[in-house]
Enzyme design. Structure first.
Site, PDB file in Angstrom:
ATOM      1  N   LYS A   1      51.354  15.049  -1.546  1.00  0.00           N
ATOM      2  CA  LYS A   1      52.203  16.247  -1.603  1.00  0.00           C
ATOM      3  C   LYS A   1      53.566  15.951  -0.967  1.00  0.00           C
ATOM      4  CE  LYS A   1      48.771  19.047  -2.986  1.00  0.00           C
ATOM      5  NZ  LYS A   1      47.643  18.111  -2.934  1.00  0.00           N
TER       6      LYS A   1
ATOM      7  N   LYS B   1      88.027  11.246 -35.113  1.00  0.00           N
ATOM      8  CA  LYS B   1      87.929  12.436 -35.960  1.00  0.00           C
ATOM      9  C   LYS B   1      89.285  12.744 -36.581  1.00  0.00           C
ATOM     10  CE  LYS B   1      85.814  17.032 -35.864  1.00  0.00           C
ATOM     11  NZ  LYS B   1      84.600  16.659 -36.612  1.00  0.00           N
TER      12      LYS B   1
ATOM     13  N   SER C   1      79.830  14.535 -42.619  1.00  0.00           N
ATOM     14  CA  SER C   1      80.504  13.929 -41.469  1.00  0.00           C
ATOM     15  C   SER C   1      80.101  12.466 -41.293  1.00  0.00           C
ATOM     16  CB  SER C   1      80.200  14.708 -40.191  1.00  0.00           C
ATOM     17  OG  SER C   1      78.805  14.663 -39.901  1.00  0.00           O
TER      18      SER C   1
END
Length: 477
Positions: A96, A375, A408
């Site tokens: 833990k 782009k 694209s």
């Protein structure tokens, strides 16, 4: 071999979902060992437990706290205990652990020096705390989701019973590691808690704790905790059973009880027409975990959405959110890489803007140079169409995120070809189908997709993430 493979192998070999807590608790030690010095008595008892149970369990779980409270002799006892466990049986250290400052060094200690296979961790410090334990590819972690302690209920059920904190822990922790890295620890006597967790995490291994209520609701626990294949659940051996001098036959009997109930549940719930013991021939999608995580982090949404093409779809895919979830992003890169390893190319090209992070991650992972077509070409500076270094005649593989019309990806490929580069293959994450692969083929490109939209919708429907109305809306679109 990673932890979960080792675990599954031992589950199959011993035909058992049982695990044993190797806890040197003096209060539970049988009287026959109390006549000796305490550490010696505890060591003899632990050896007895291992000898009596090794053929009937799938894993051992020593609790670190029991050894720590015994001081240095206790840690020495832990070392002896770990070495006494047969090598083929996985060890889950119940620590833990919850301290961020010591997580890196503690992970190195338990995994490289102590050679345990997995560890339990507290979730409340978040992914930063868990990450150091996940950099060991052969190891694993179990995240504590909830406990059976009545005093924890006010915290675990916050803010409401319908949306409790422990379920948020499950949802969030799924983004921290793959099913091969990360399981869930669930302490409860309530089958409904297990059922809620299983519904959210159908692909995760659950280590159950504290299930042995007075009314012995084993069947309900199994119904709630087992996955669709009848496994995915680890059952603890009752602590009081470990004090029995006849441990071996008792644990063998418990194993048979569990396997009988397990087989009955599988046969009752299965839609498979042919069954062998513990085997269902229904195959889940190999990327089910990734698909469910994409849905859970909001990359896949349902409603009425207008696409860039002007068409209206009953769903929307937004993969840009992936980069904010490193674990999911890592799984996405792995899926791309599996396709790319079968393609010959010199450079990777990402299509702006959505796939640039993916292309960058793949370039780093595959140690392959990256370029990308702009782009738009700036009216100042170098006015380059292609960014990055390359040589005419090289072969470039194009990486994009989604194929809807293919426009694209093909535009980007044509820009690359205008610079005397060769483009044969386009690899995407999701193919919306509708004939786009044929369109690309007609233009001279081979297309490859990690997933199709049909696979995604089918998986979400089967896993209960979407309802029948949403599923039918997709089918009719």
């Amino acid at each position: 071999m990673n932890f979960f493979d080792k675990l599954q192998n031992n589950i199959a070999h011993n035909q058992s979902l049982l695990f044993v807590g190797l806890d040197p608790n003096p209060e539970m030690m049988p009287n026959c060992y109390t006549q000796q010095e305490m550490i010696t008595g505890l060591w003899d008892w632990l050896q007895f437990i291992i000898t009596e149970t090794a053929d009937f369990v799938c894993a051992y779980k020593p609790t670190l706290g029991f050894y720590e409270v015994l001081g240095i002799p206790g840690l020495e006892l832990l070392d002896k205990t770990l070495k006494a466990i047969p090598n083929h049986i996985p060890i889950i250290l119940d620590a833990k652990h919850s301290d961020l400052n010591t997580s890196t060094i503690f992970a190195r200690t338990v995994f490289t020096e102590w050679q345990v296979d997995a560890i339990t961790l507290s979730p409340y410090i978040g992914q930063d705390h868990v990450a150091p334990f996940l950099v060991y590819p052969e190891k694993a972690a179990f995240i504590l989701c909830c406990t059976s302690n009545p005093g924890a209920e006010s915290v675990q059920q916050y803010p409401t019973n319908e949306s409790p904190l422990y379920l948020q822990v499950v949802k969030e922790s799924k983004n921290w590691g793959t099913p091969e890295q990360l399981g869930l620890e669930v302490g409860t006597t309530n089958p409904e808690v297990l059922a809620l967790i299983r519904a959210i995490a159908p692909e995760r291994m659950i280590m159950a704790r504290s299930i042995w209520a007075e009314d012995h609701n084993l069947n309900e626990i199994l119904v709630s905790g087992l996955n669709d294949n009848g496994d995915g659940l680890l059952i603890p051996v009752p602590q009081d059973m470990l004090a029995s001098p006849q441990l071996s036959p008792e644990i063998a009997s418990l194993r048979e009880e569990i396997n009988l109930a397990r087989n009955n549940i599988i046969q009752e719930n299965s839609s498979c027409s042919v069954w062998l013991p513990d085997v269902c021939f229904f195959q889940q999608h190999p990327q089910q975990d990734l698909i469910l995580q994409l849905y859970d982090i909001g990359c896949i949404m349902f409603g009425s959405f207008v696409q860039a093409s002007g068409a209206t779809f009953p769903y929307y895919i937004d993969l840009r959110k992936i980069i904010s979830n490193p674990q999911v992003f890592n799984q996405v890169l792995t899926a791309y890489a599996e396709i790319l390893q079968n393609i010959t190319f010199d450079r990777i090209a990402g299509i702006p803007y959505g796939s640039l992070p993916t292309a960058t991650g793949l370039a780093l992972r595959l140690n392959c140079p990256m370029i990308f077509p702009r782009k738009e070409v700036k009216a100042h500076g170098t006015r380059k169409v292609i960014e990055g270094n390359f040589h005419p005649g090289e072969t470039v593989v194009v990486v994009d995120d989604i194929l809807i019309s293919g426009k694209s990806a093909m535009e980007g490929a044509e820009k690359l070809k205008s610079a005397e580069l060769k483009v044969n293959d386009i690899v995407v994450f999701i193919d919306h189908e509708a004939g786009v692969k044929d369109r690309l083929k007609a233009n001279g490109y081979n297309s490859h997709a990690v997933l199709t939209i049909s696979e995604i919708i089918e998986t979400l429907y089967q896993a209960g993430r979407i309802n029948e109305e949403q599923f039918l809306a997709f089918k009719e679109s």
